[in-house]
Design a protein around this motif. Structure first.
Motif, PDB file in Angstrom:
ATOM      1  N   HIS A   1       0.832  -1.205   0.000  1.00  0.00           N
ATOM      2  CA  HIS A   1       0.000   0.000   0.000  1.00  0.00           C
ATOM      3  C   HIS A   1       0.865   1.252   0.000  1.00  0.00           C
ATOM      4  CE1 HIS A   1      -3.285   2.699   0.778  1.00  0.00           C
ATOM      5  NE2 HIS A   1      -2.627   3.184   1.808  1.00  0.00           N
ATOM      6  N   ARG A   2       1.877   1.284   0.836  1.00  0.00           N
ATOM      7  CA  ARG A   2       2.774   2.450   0.877  1.00  0.00           C
ATOM      8  C   ARG A   2       3.558   2.558  -0.420  1.00  0.00           C
ATOM      9  NH1 ARG A   2       5.002   3.827   6.804  1.00  0.00           N
ATOM     10  NH2 ARG A   2       3.020   3.638   7.853  1.00  0.00           N
ATOM     11  N   THR A   3       3.946   1.434  -0.960  1.00  0.00           N
ATOM     12  CA  THR A   3       4.668   1.435  -2.228  1.00  0.00           C
ATOM     13  C   THR A   3       3.804   2.054  -3.319  1.00  0.00           C
ATOM     14  OG1 THR A   3       5.815  -0.579  -1.563  1.00  0.00           O
ATOM     15  CG2 THR A   3       5.861  -0.027  -3.899  1.00  0.00           C
ATOM     16  N   ASN A   4       2.531   1.669  -3.374  1.00  0.00           N
ATOM     17  CA  ASN A   4       1.632   2.208  -4.394  1.00  0.00           C
ATOM     18  C   ASN A   4       1.437   3.713  -4.227  1.00  0.00           C
ATOM     19  OD1 ASN A   4       1.338  -0.283  -5.569  1.00  0.00           O
ATOM     20  ND2 ASN A   4      -0.518  -0.781  -4.450  1.00  0.00           N
ATOM     21  N   LEU A   5       1.384   4.206  -2.991  1.00  0.00           N
ATOM     22  CA  LEU A   5       1.255   5.640  -2.776  1.00  0.00           C
ATOM     23  C   LEU A   5       2.493   6.391  -3.270  1.00  0.00           C
ATOM     24  CD1 LEU A   5      -0.418   5.945   0.736  1.00  0.00           C
ATOM     25  CD2 LEU A   5      -1.348   6.660  -1.452  1.00  0.00           C
ATOM     26  N   VAL A   6       3.671   5.858  -2.978  1.00  0.00           N
ATOM     27  CA  VAL A   6       4.909   6.500  -3.436  1.00  0.00           C
ATOM     28  C   VAL A   6       4.951   6.507  -4.962  1.00  0.00           C
ATOM     29  CG1 VAL A   6       7.431   6.306  -3.478  1.00  0.00           C
ATOM     30  CG2 VAL A   6       6.189   5.983  -1.335  1.00  0.00           C
ATOM     31  N   ILE A   7       4.533   5.401  -5.577  1.00  0.00           N
ATOM     32  CA  ILE A   7       4.513   5.345  -7.045  1.00  0.00           C
ATOM     33  C   ILE A   7       3.529   6.375  -7.593  1.00  0.00           C
ATOM     34  CG2 ILE A   7       3.810   3.909  -9.007  1.00  0.00           C
ATOM     35  CD1 ILE A   7       5.052   1.524  -7.494  1.00  0.00           C
ATOM     36  N   LYS A   8       2.360   6.495  -6.967  1.00  0.00           N
ATOM     37  CA  LYS A   8       1.367   7.473  -7.432  1.00  0.00           C
ATOM     38  C   LYS A   8       1.917   8.893  -7.354  1.00  0.00           C
ATOM     39  CE  LYS A   8      -2.740   7.386  -5.476  1.00  0.00           C
ATOM     40  NZ  LYS A   8      -3.956   7.710  -4.716  1.00  0.00           N
ATOM     41  N   TYR A   9       2.583   9.242  -6.243  1.00  0.00           N
ATOM     42  CA  TYR A   9       3.150  10.574  -6.094  1.00  0.00           C
ATOM     43  C   TYR A   9       4.295  10.808  -7.085  1.00  0.00           C
ATOM     44  CZ  TYR A   9       0.404  10.885  -1.794  1.00  0.00           C
ATOM     45  OH  TYR A   9      -0.614  10.904  -0.883  1.00  0.00           O
ATOM     46  N   THR A  10       5.086   9.783  -7.336  1.00  0.00           N
ATOM     47  CA  THR A  10       6.165   9.890  -8.319  1.00  0.00           C
ATOM     48  C   THR A  10       5.600  10.141  -9.710  1.00  0.00           C
ATOM     49  OG1 THR A  10       7.533   8.387  -7.003  1.00  0.00           O
ATOM     50  CG2 THR A  10       8.184   8.725  -9.298  1.00  0.00           C
ATOM     51  N   PHE A  11       4.536   9.428 -10.059  1.00  0.00           N
ATOM     52  CA  PHE A  11       3.892   9.630 -11.356  1.00  0.00           C
ATOM     53  C   PHE A  11       3.349  11.052 -11.482  1.00  0.00           C
ATOM     54  CE2 PHE A  11       2.693   4.951 -12.426  1.00  0.00           C
ATOM     55  CZ  PHE A  11       4.033   4.640 -12.528  1.00  0.00           C
ATOM     56  N   MET A  12       2.793  11.587 -10.392  1.00  0.00           N
ATOM     57  CA  MET A  12       2.274  12.960 -10.436  1.00  0.00           C
ATOM     58  C   MET A  12       3.403  13.951 -10.729  1.00  0.00           C
ATOM     59  SD  MET A  12      -0.526  12.804  -7.334  1.00  0.00           S
ATOM     60  CE  MET A  12      -0.485  14.551  -7.071  1.00  0.00           C
ATOM     61  N   VAL A  13       4.555  13.748 -10.106  1.00  0.00           N
ATOM     62  CA  VAL A  13       5.696  14.640 -10.339  1.00  0.00           C
ATOM     63  C   VAL A  13       6.189  14.510 -11.778  1.00  0.00           C
ATOM     64  CG1 VAL A  13       8.118  15.051  -9.730  1.00  0.00           C
ATOM     65  CG2 VAL A  13       6.421  14.726  -7.935  1.00  0.00           C
ATOM     66  N   LEU A  14       6.324  13.274 -12.268  1.00  0.00           N
ATOM     67  CA  LEU A  14       6.788  13.071 -13.642  1.00  0.00           C
ATOM     68  C   LEU A  14       5.815  13.671 -14.655  1.00  0.00           C
ATOM     69  CD1 LEU A  14       8.186   9.419 -13.459  1.00  0.00           C
ATOM     70  CD2 LEU A  14       9.490  11.539 -13.735  1.00  0.00           C
ATOM     71  N   ASN A  15       4.515  13.489 -14.436  1.00  0.00           N
ATOM     72  CA  ASN A  15       3.516  14.059 -15.343  1.00  0.00           C
ATOM     73  C   ASN A  15       3.573  15.584 -15.333  1.00  0.00           C
ATOM     74  OD1 ASN A  15       2.639  11.525 -16.068  1.00  0.00           O
ATOM     75  ND2 ASN A  15       0.938  11.511 -14.627  1.00  0.00           N
ATOM     76  N   SER A  16       3.785  16.169 -14.167  1.00  0.00           N
ATOM     77  CA  SER A  16       3.890  17.630 -14.075  1.00  0.00           C
ATOM     78  C   SER A  16       5.113  18.123 -14.834  1.00  0.00           C
ATOM     79  CB  SER A  16       3.970  18.067 -12.619  1.00  0.00           C
ATOM     80  OG  SER A  16       2.806  17.712 -11.935  1.00  0.00           O
TER      81      SER A  16
ATOM     82  N   ILE B   1       3.844  12.862   6.355  1.00  0.00           N
ATOM     83  CA  ILE B   1       4.749  12.541   7.466  1.00  0.00           C
ATOM     84  C   ILE B   1       4.573  11.087   7.885  1.00  0.00           C
ATOM     85  CG2 ILE B   1       5.233  12.999   9.905  1.00  0.00           C
ATOM     86  CD1 ILE B   1       4.574  15.976   9.277  1.00  0.00           C
ATOM     87  N   LEU B   2       3.329  10.644   8.027  1.00  0.00           N
ATOM     88  CA  LEU B   2       3.074   9.255   8.418  1.00  0.00           C
ATOM     89  C   LEU B   2       3.582   8.283   7.365  1.00  0.00           C
ATOM     90  CD1 LEU B   2      -0.543   9.469   9.879  1.00  0.00           C
ATOM     91  CD2 LEU B   2       1.579   9.146  11.137  1.00  0.00           C
ATOM     92  N   LEU B   3       3.465   8.672   6.091  1.00  0.00           N
ATOM     93  CA  LEU B   3       3.889   7.794   5.010  1.00  0.00           C
ATOM     94  C   LEU B   3       5.401   7.587   5.019  1.00  0.00           C
ATOM     95  CD1 LEU B   3       3.035   6.258   2.422  1.00  0.00           C
ATOM     96  CD2 LEU B   3       3.495   8.368   1.187  1.00  0.00           C
ATOM     97  N   PHE B   4       6.152   8.664   5.280  1.00  0.00           N
ATOM     98  CA  PHE B   4       7.600   8.566   5.161  1.00  0.00           C
ATOM     99  C   PHE B   4       8.345   8.386   6.478  1.00  0.00           C
ATOM    100  CE2 PHE B   4       6.492  10.685   1.142  1.00  0.00           C
ATOM    101  CZ  PHE B   4       7.042   9.754   0.286  1.00  0.00           C
TER     102      PHE B   4
ATOM    103  N   ARG C   1      -4.186   6.581   4.644  1.00  0.00           N
ATOM    104  CA  ARG C   1      -4.440   7.317   3.402  1.00  0.00           C
ATOM    105  C   ARG C   1      -3.910   8.732   3.530  1.00  0.00           C
ATOM    106  NH1 ARG C   1      -9.992   5.067   0.906  1.00  0.00           N
ATOM    107  NH2 ARG C   1      -9.503   2.879   1.265  1.00  0.00           N
ATOM    108  N   ALA C   2      -4.094   9.525   2.484  1.00  0.00           N
ATOM    109  CA  ALA C   2      -3.550  10.885   2.476  1.00  0.00           C
ATOM    110  C   ALA C   2      -4.195  11.761   3.544  1.00  0.00           C
ATOM    111  CB  ALA C   2      -3.733  11.518   1.104  1.00  0.00           C
ATOM    112  N   PHE C   3      -5.495  11.615   3.799  1.00  0.00           N
ATOM    113  CA  PHE C   3      -6.198  12.489   4.722  1.00  0.00           C
ATOM    114  C   PHE C   3      -6.524  11.836   6.062  1.00  0.00           C
ATOM    115  CE2 PHE C   3      -7.470  13.872   0.458  1.00  0.00           C
ATOM    116  CZ  PHE C   3      -7.015  15.166   0.492  1.00  0.00           C
ATOM    117  N   HIS C   4      -6.710  10.530   6.067  1.00  0.00           N
ATOM    118  CA  HIS C   4      -7.161   9.860   7.283  1.00  0.00           C
ATOM    119  C   HIS C   4      -6.633   8.428   7.322  1.00  0.00           C
ATOM    120  CE1 HIS C   4     -10.175   9.240   4.125  1.00  0.00           C
ATOM    121  NE2 HIS C   4     -10.222   8.016   4.583  1.00  0.00           N
TER     122      HIS C   4
END
Length: 179
Positions: A47-62, A109-112, A139-142
């Protein structure tokens, strides 16, 4: 023939666009594989791996979007006007909803920082509403918590960082966590 000649003026931009899109796709695949490999060796939950991948994809797309804007020669004053308007609206929205920003920051913070992980049983030391539950999902908010009785509690991430928390020996059965 006249239309072909008009498109010929954009040949370099078209080729550069194709190269940028292909590069972003390759970088997304490579980064996902590298992140998954690191997660396997570090025994990080999927689950944490998928979140990091999602955030990485957002940065690459930007970054890809910024490259395309530069390639196609969008005037900088239009970009700055659009960005400043967007940032103003976002700033006002976040100021009005500061708890939203607080929860996003706490989620990162909780993720990392890994003070606790999915599957841990925690006790939240709250005078008015003490909770003892297993962490089901962060999750990101809760965070989703499950009590011994089977109730699911959605707890804001910013409160998890503000309250005292004890990690307890688990009361759960071992099971696979999937998305």
């Amino acid at each position: 023939m006249k239309n072909f000649l008009q498109l010929d003026g954009y040949f370099q931009e078209t080729v550069a666009t194709i190269v940028v899109i292909a590069t972003i796709m390759v970088l997304r695949m490579v980064s996902a594989k590298l992140i998954r490999r690191y997660a396997r060796t570090s025994e990080i939950l999927e689950h944490r791996t998928n979140l990091v991948i999602k955030y990485t994809f957002m940065v690459l797309n930007s970054l890809g979007l910024i490259a395309l804007i530069i390639i196609w020669g969008v005037k900088t004053e239009y970009i700055f006007a659009t960005l400043s308007t967007m940032l103003t609206v976002i700033g006002v929205a976040f100021f009005a909803q500061w708890s939203l920003l607080s929860n996003i920051t706490s989620g990162i913070i909780l993720l990392f920082s890994f003070p606790f992980k999915i599957g841990d049983v925690i006790q939240i030391h709250d005078k008015d509403f003490p909770i003892e539950a297993e962490i089901e999902d962060i999750r990101a908010f809760h965070t989703h918590l499950r009590t011994k009785e089977g109730r699911v509690i959605t707890y804001p991430n910013n409160l998890l960082l503000q309250k005292g928390i004890s990690i307890l020996p688990g009361f759960h059965e071992d099971r696979e966590f999937t998305d």
